[in-house]
Scaffold this motif. Structure first.
Motif, PDB file in Angstrom:
ATOM      1  N   LEU A 313       0.834  -1.197   0.000  1.00 52.72           N
ATOM      2  CA  LEU A 313       0.000   0.000   0.000  1.00 52.72           C
ATOM      3  C   LEU A 313       0.872   1.252   0.000  1.00 52.72           C
ATOM      4  O   LEU A 313       0.552   2.248  -0.668  1.00 52.72           O
ATOM      5  N   LEU A 314       1.989   1.212   0.713  1.00 55.11           N
ATOM      6  CA  LEU A 314       2.935   2.333   0.702  1.00 55.11           C
ATOM      7  C   LEU A 314       3.544   2.527  -0.684  1.00 55.11           C
ATOM      8  O   LEU A 314       3.766   3.660  -1.121  1.00 55.11           O
ATOM      9  N   VAL A 315       3.825   1.428  -1.375  1.00 55.07           N
ATOM     10  CA  VAL A 315       4.370   1.520  -2.741  1.00 55.07           C
ATOM     11  C   VAL A 315       3.349   2.188  -3.661  1.00 55.07           C
ATOM     12  O   VAL A 315       3.675   3.095  -4.428  1.00 55.07           O
ATOM     13  N   GLY A 316       2.080   1.739  -3.572  1.00 56.41           N
ATOM     14  CA  GLY A 316       1.035   2.346  -4.394  1.00 56.41           C
ATOM     15  C   GLY A 316       0.874   3.826  -4.110  1.00 56.41           C
ATOM     16  O   GLY A 316       0.753   4.647  -5.029  1.00 56.41           O
ATOM     17  N   ALA A 317       0.900   4.199  -2.831  1.00 51.94           N
ATOM     18  CA  ALA A 317       0.775   5.609  -2.452  1.00 51.94           C
ATOM     19  C   ALA A 317       1.966   6.414  -2.951  1.00 51.94           C
ATOM     20  O   ALA A 317       1.823   7.563  -3.383  1.00 51.94           O
ATOM     21  N   GLY A 318       3.163   5.802  -2.922  1.00 48.14           N
ATOM     22  CA  GLY A 318       4.361   6.497  -3.406  1.00 48.14           C
ATOM     23  C   GLY A 318       4.314   6.766  -4.892  1.00 48.14           C
ATOM     24  O   GLY A 318       4.719   7.837  -5.361  1.00 48.14           O
ATOM     25  N   VAL A 319       3.823   5.808  -5.677  1.00 47.83           N
ATOM     26  CA  VAL A 319       3.692   5.991  -7.128  1.00 47.83           C
ATOM     27  C   VAL A 319       2.689   7.102  -7.426  1.00 47.83           C
ATOM     28  O   VAL A 319       2.919   7.961  -8.283  1.00 47.83           O
ATOM     29  N   PHE A 320       1.577   7.117  -6.687  1.00 48.33           N
ATOM     30  CA  PHE A 320       0.558   8.150  -6.890  1.00 48.33           C
ATOM     31  C   PHE A 320       1.113   9.541  -6.557  1.00 48.33           C
ATOM     32  O   PHE A 320       0.905  10.503  -7.314  1.00 48.33           O
ATOM     33  N   ALA A 321       1.824   9.653  -5.439  1.00 46.25           N
ATOM     34  CA  ALA A 321       2.402  10.949  -5.043  1.00 46.25           C
ATOM     35  C   ALA A 321       3.424  11.431  -6.068  1.00 46.25           C
ATOM     36  O   ALA A 321       3.456  12.616  -6.418  1.00 46.25           O
ATOM     37  N   GLN A 322       4.261  10.511  -6.585  1.00 43.90           N
ATOM     38  CA  GLN A 322       5.251  10.885  -7.597  1.00 43.90           C
ATOM     39  C   GLN A 322       4.562  11.369  -8.871  1.00 43.90           C
ATOM     40  O   GLN A 322       5.001  12.337  -9.506  1.00 43.90           O
ATOM     41  N   GLY A 323       3.452  10.711  -9.239  1.00 39.34           N
ATOM     42  CA  GLY A 323       2.716  11.146 -10.423  1.00 39.34           C
ATOM     43  C   GLY A 323       2.188  12.555 -10.281  1.00 39.34           C
ATOM     44  O   GLY A 323       2.254  13.362 -11.220  1.00 39.34           O
ATOM     45  N   LEU A 324       1.648  12.891  -9.101  1.00 40.26           N
ATOM     46  CA  LEU A 324       1.142  14.251  -8.871  1.00 40.26           C
ATOM     47  C   LEU A 324       2.260  15.289  -8.957  1.00 40.26           C
ATOM     48  O   LEU A 324       2.059  16.392  -9.482  1.00 40.26           O
ATOM     49  N   MET A 325       3.427  14.929  -8.442  1.00 38.67           N
ATOM     50  CA  MET A 325       4.532  15.892  -8.434  1.00 38.67           C
ATOM     51  C   MET A 325       5.141  16.064  -9.821  1.00 38.67           C
ATOM     52  O   MET A 325       5.427  17.172 -10.254  1.00 38.67           O
ATOM     53  N   THR A 326       5.344  14.947 -10.543  1.00 37.54           N
ATOM     54  CA  THR A 326       6.001  15.052 -11.845  1.00 37.54           C
ATOM     55  C   THR A 326       5.121  15.705 -12.903  1.00 37.54           C
ATOM     56  O   THR A 326       5.626  16.367 -13.813  1.00 37.54           O
ATOM     57  N   ILE A 327       3.796  15.553 -12.781  1.00 43.37           N
ATOM     58  CA  ILE A 327       2.927  16.154 -13.792  1.00 43.37           C
ATOM     59  C   ILE A 327       2.856  17.671 -13.634  1.00 43.37           C
ATOM     60  O   ILE A 327       2.410  18.384 -14.528  1.00 43.37           O
ATOM     61  N   GLY A 328       3.304  18.177 -12.483  1.00 40.76           N
ATOM     62  CA  GLY A 328       3.342  19.617 -12.265  1.00 40.76           C
ATOM     63  C   GLY A 328       2.272  20.137 -11.334  1.00 40.76           C
ATOM     64  O   GLY A 328       2.027  21.348 -11.267  1.00 40.76           O
ATOM     65  N   PHE A 329       1.638  19.246 -10.585  1.00 39.24           N
ATOM     66  CA  PHE A 329       0.568  19.650  -9.665  1.00 39.24           C
ATOM     67  C   PHE A 329       1.099  20.621  -8.619  1.00 39.24           C
ATOM     68  O   PHE A 329       0.518  21.684  -8.377  1.00 39.24           O
ATOM     69  N   ILE A 330       2.218  20.267  -7.984  1.00 35.18           N
ATOM     70  CA  ILE A 330       2.811  21.122  -6.956  1.00 35.18           C
ATOM     71  C   ILE A 330       3.303  22.440  -7.545  1.00 35.18           C
ATOM     72  O   ILE A 330       3.099  23.515  -6.979  1.00 35.18           O
ATOM     73  N   ALA A 331       3.958  22.362  -8.714  1.00 35.06           N
ATOM     74  CA  ALA A 331       4.494  23.578  -9.349  1.00 35.06           C
ATOM     75  C   ALA A 331       3.378  24.566  -9.670  1.00 35.06           C
ATOM     76  O   ALA A 331       3.541  25.783  -9.526  1.00 35.06           O
ATOM     77  N   ASN A 332       2.236  24.058 -10.116  1.00 35.23           N
ATOM     78  CA  ASN A 332       1.116  24.938 -10.427  1.00 35.23           C
ATOM     79  C   ASN A 332       0.549  25.589  -9.179  1.00 35.23           C
ATOM     80  O   ASN A 332       0.176  26.768  -9.193  1.00 35.23           O
ATOM     81  N   LEU A 333       0.472  24.825  -8.089  1.00 34.12           N
ATOM     82  CA  LEU A 333       0.026  25.422  -6.824  1.00 34.12           C
ATOM     83  C   LEU A 333       0.966  26.544  -6.400  1.00 34.12           C
ATOM     84  O   LEU A 333       0.543  27.598  -5.930  1.00 34.12           O
ATOM     85  N   LEU A 334       2.248  26.289  -6.582  1.00 33.48           N
ATOM     86  CA  LEU A 334       3.268  27.271  -6.226  1.00 33.48           C
ATOM     87  C   LEU A 334       3.096  28.561  -7.030  1.00 33.48           C
ATOM     88  O   LEU A 334       3.174  29.670  -6.500  1.00 33.48           O
ATOM     89  N   THR A 335       2.830  28.425  -8.316  1.00 32.45           N
ATOM     90  CA  THR A 335       2.640  29.585  -9.191  1.00 32.45           C
ATOM     91  C   THR A 335       1.439  30.417  -8.755  1.00 32.45           C
ATOM     92  O   THR A 335       1.490  31.653  -8.748  1.00 32.45           O
ATOM     93  N   HIS A 336       0.375  29.746  -8.354  1.00 39.13           N
ATOM     94  CA  HIS A 336      -0.827  30.463  -7.936  1.00 39.13           C
ATOM     95  C   HIS A 336      -0.584  31.260  -6.656  1.00 39.13           C
ATOM     96  O   HIS A 336      -1.131  32.352  -6.491  1.00 39.13           O
ATOM     97  N   VAL A 337       0.252  30.736  -5.762  1.00 35.90           N
ATOM     98  CA  VAL A 337       0.586  31.477  -4.541  1.00 35.90           C
ATOM     99  C   VAL A 337       1.368  32.739  -4.894  1.00 35.90           C
ATOM    100  O   VAL A 337       1.106  33.822  -4.369  1.00 35.90           O
ATOM    101  N   GLN A 338       2.315  32.612  -5.812  1.00 39.07           N
ATOM    102  CA  GLN A 338       3.140  33.761  -6.196  1.00 39.07           C
ATOM    103  C   GLN A 338       2.316  34.846  -6.868  1.00 39.07           C
ATOM    104  O   GLN A 338       2.636  36.023  -6.779  1.00 39.07           O
ATOM    105  N   ASP A 339       1.254  34.449  -7.535  1.00 44.31           N
ATOM    106  CA  ASP A 339       0.426  35.420  -8.254  1.00 44.31           C
ATOM    107  C   ASP A 339      -0.503  36.218  -7.340  1.00 44.31           C
ATOM    108  O   ASP A 339      -1.087  37.210  -7.775  1.00 44.31           O
ATOM    109  N   LEU A 340      -0.628  35.778  -6.061  1.00 44.83           N
ATOM    110  CA  LEU A 340      -1.566  36.452  -5.164  1.00 44.83           C
ATOM    111  C   LEU A 340      -1.123  37.873  -4.829  1.00 44.83           C
ATOM    112  O   LEU A 340      -1.906  38.802  -4.887  1.00 44.83           O
ATOM    113  N   GLY A 341       0.160  38.015  -4.440  1.00 45.55           N
ATOM    114  CA  GLY A 341       0.773  39.310  -4.187  1.00 45.55           C
ATOM    115  C   GLY A 341      -0.109  40.320  -3.474  1.00 45.55           C
ATOM    116  O   GLY A 341      -0.441  41.348  -4.029  1.00 45.55           O
ATOM    117  N   THR A 342      -0.491  40.055  -2.224  1.00 44.54           N
ATOM    118  CA  THR A 342      -1.354  40.980  -1.481  1.00 44.54           C
ATOM    119  C   THR A 342      -0.867  41.087  -0.038  1.00 44.54           C
ATOM    120  O   THR A 342       0.304  40.822   0.239  1.00 44.54           O
TER     121      THR A 342
END
Length: 450
Positions: A313-342
């Motif tokens: 189950l840990l292996v399956g969860a690790g593959v899923f987490a890697q998929g979210l990170m490599t596709i750019g999910f985290i990077a896109n969240l990061l970009t949205h934070v930078q765009d807030l500027g308030t």
């Protein structure tokens, strides 16, 4: 934006499938493979920097599974299997029953099992000072504290939630996260850890303990589960009184072999020492090497069950987490934070929400924090505010978010060892974590100058 939508869509599909009763291991592995395949089709690398590429994106997907099988199976997985084997052996030789029998006498004065639950949670939080890994601590508590809690009348779900949640709030002043956060806040580690972070952490832990009391009691009553504390006459064991100490020898070993009082030993090494000690005492008691060796098969069987039920189950969860990170999910969240500027408070709250969301979806506390903490110096400078005001809530949010993630290592390990669904454990930790997050935000606003 496309990557964010793809990641969110696959996450919803995975969550829906698990809720409908599909195998969590298979669903997470399938969802992760889908994300990695989409990543490869987009021409992006699918492997982390520490894993050498095969030269082809298609085969890199399967190379990552091989890497996780080696990493989770040989490192974290081995620790889980050994601890599960140890826990099974403690039950077999009567050590757990003896512990409950002796503990039930002084604890009779505490009528409510939920007060015992709060005490167990506070003890578990204190243990986080000795064991920095959230998953490592959770597994250790499941092997030692969990059987005692269950036999003292605490429901399996509530006991698993206690074991999964002590690392939700950072206490250790020397953990890697705190060191990095202090650097980003441009403060000395001692001042940052003890003057700012520790008071916030203690306030959150106190409120989370209270939340555990009421939330676990509410869920137990709603499910119709009745608390049954095992009484002295119900426990049948002929184990000697000394055996009551054996379930806690791993915790004692972790405290002794920390590099200060003796050599610094890995948890697996400590468990092996504890097993040898238990076997030596059992040989003296049964006076038969055959009976001793036959009894050890319980340990091996529990280790095998842990591999199929928890490690995969840990292996399956690790593959899923890697998929979210490599596709750019985290990077896109990061970009949205930078765009807030308030304003400062809006940015702080935005960072908390985004960090919590990233930790929840990936199951990792370190990944989103390490990604977002790089923003702090520039954001603080541009806004003219104290960087510690931004970094402390982020630091805690990353760990709190991991504690309510059904794919995080600590939740997967604790639910697997308790034979519960990860979503049951997440439901049990959700309200205490929400209370902890709210207290962190309020305490930061009061205690940390902006």
């Amino acid at each position: 934006m496309l990557e964010l939508l793809i990641g969110a869509a696959v996450t919803v599909l995975v969550g829906r499938a698990i809720f409908k009763g599909y195998s969590a291991t298979g669903v997470l592995l399938g969802g992760g493979l889908l994300l990695l395949a989409i990543t490869a089709l987009m021409g992006k690398p699918v492997l982390p920097a520490k894993v050498a590429s095969t030269g082809y994106l298609a085969t890199d997907i399967f190379e990552y599974i091989r890497f996780l099988l080696n990493d989770r199976g040989g490192g974290l997985g081995m620790m889980i299997m050994v601890l599960c084997g140890f826990a099974g052996y403690m039950s077999h030789i009567g050590a757990n029953d003896k512990l409950v029998l002796l503990a039930s006498k002084p604890l009779k004065v505490i009528k409510s099992p939920y007060l015992l639950l709060v005490a167990a949670y506070l003890v578990a939080c204190a243990m986080s000072l000795a064991v920095s890994s959230a998953t490592g601590l959770g597994v250790l508590l499941m092997a030692t504290l969990f059987p005692l809690m269950v036999n003292m009348g605490i429901s399996r779900g509530a006991a698993a939630a206690v074991c999964a949640s002590p690392a939700a709030i950072i206490l250790s002043p020397t953990s890697g996260d705190v060191v990095l956060a202090a650097k980003s806040a441009n403060m000395e580690l001692i001042d940052f850890a003890f003057k700012l972070t520790l008071p916030v952490s203690l306030a959150a832990i106190a409120c989370m303990a209270i939340a555990h009391f009421f939330w676990q009691r509410y869920l137990d009553r709603r499910s119709g589960e009745t608390m049954h504390r095992m009484e002295e006459g119900e426990i049948k064991t002929n184990a000697p009184a000394l055996y009551a100490l054996l379930p806690f020898t791993p915790i004692i070993g972790v405290l002794i072999f920390d590099g200060k009082w003796g050599p610094k030993l890995d948890i697996v090494t400590i468990i092996v020492i504890c097993m040898v000690l238990a076997c030596a005492l059992e040989l003296i008691r049964v006076r038969s090497s055959k009976l001793l060796l036959d009894g050890l098969t319980v340990c091996w069987r529990n280790m095998a069950d842990a591999f199929s039920g928890v490690v995969m189950l840990l292996v399956g969860a690790g593959v899923f987490a890697q998929g979210l990170m490599t596709i750019g999910f985290i990077a896109n969240l990061l970009t949205h934070v930078q765009d807030l500027g308030t304003g400062g408070m809006i940015i702080m709250l935005s960072l908390v929400v985004i960090t919590t969301l990233a930790a929840f979806t990936t199951g990792s506390g370190n990944a989103p924090f390490y990604a977002f903490v790089e923003l702090i110096p520039n954001l603080a400078t541009s806004l003219g505010i104290n960087p510690a005001y931004l970094v402390i809530p982020m630091l805690q949010a990353s760990n709190l978010g991991r504690t309510v993630s059904p794919v995080s290592g600590v939740v997967v390990a604790c639910s697997g060892m308790a034979k519960l669904s990860p979503f049951e454990v997440v439901k049990r930790t959700s309200v205490p974590v929400a209370v902890g997050l709210l207290v962190v935000i309020i305490a930061t606003e009061i205690m940390v100058p902006a």
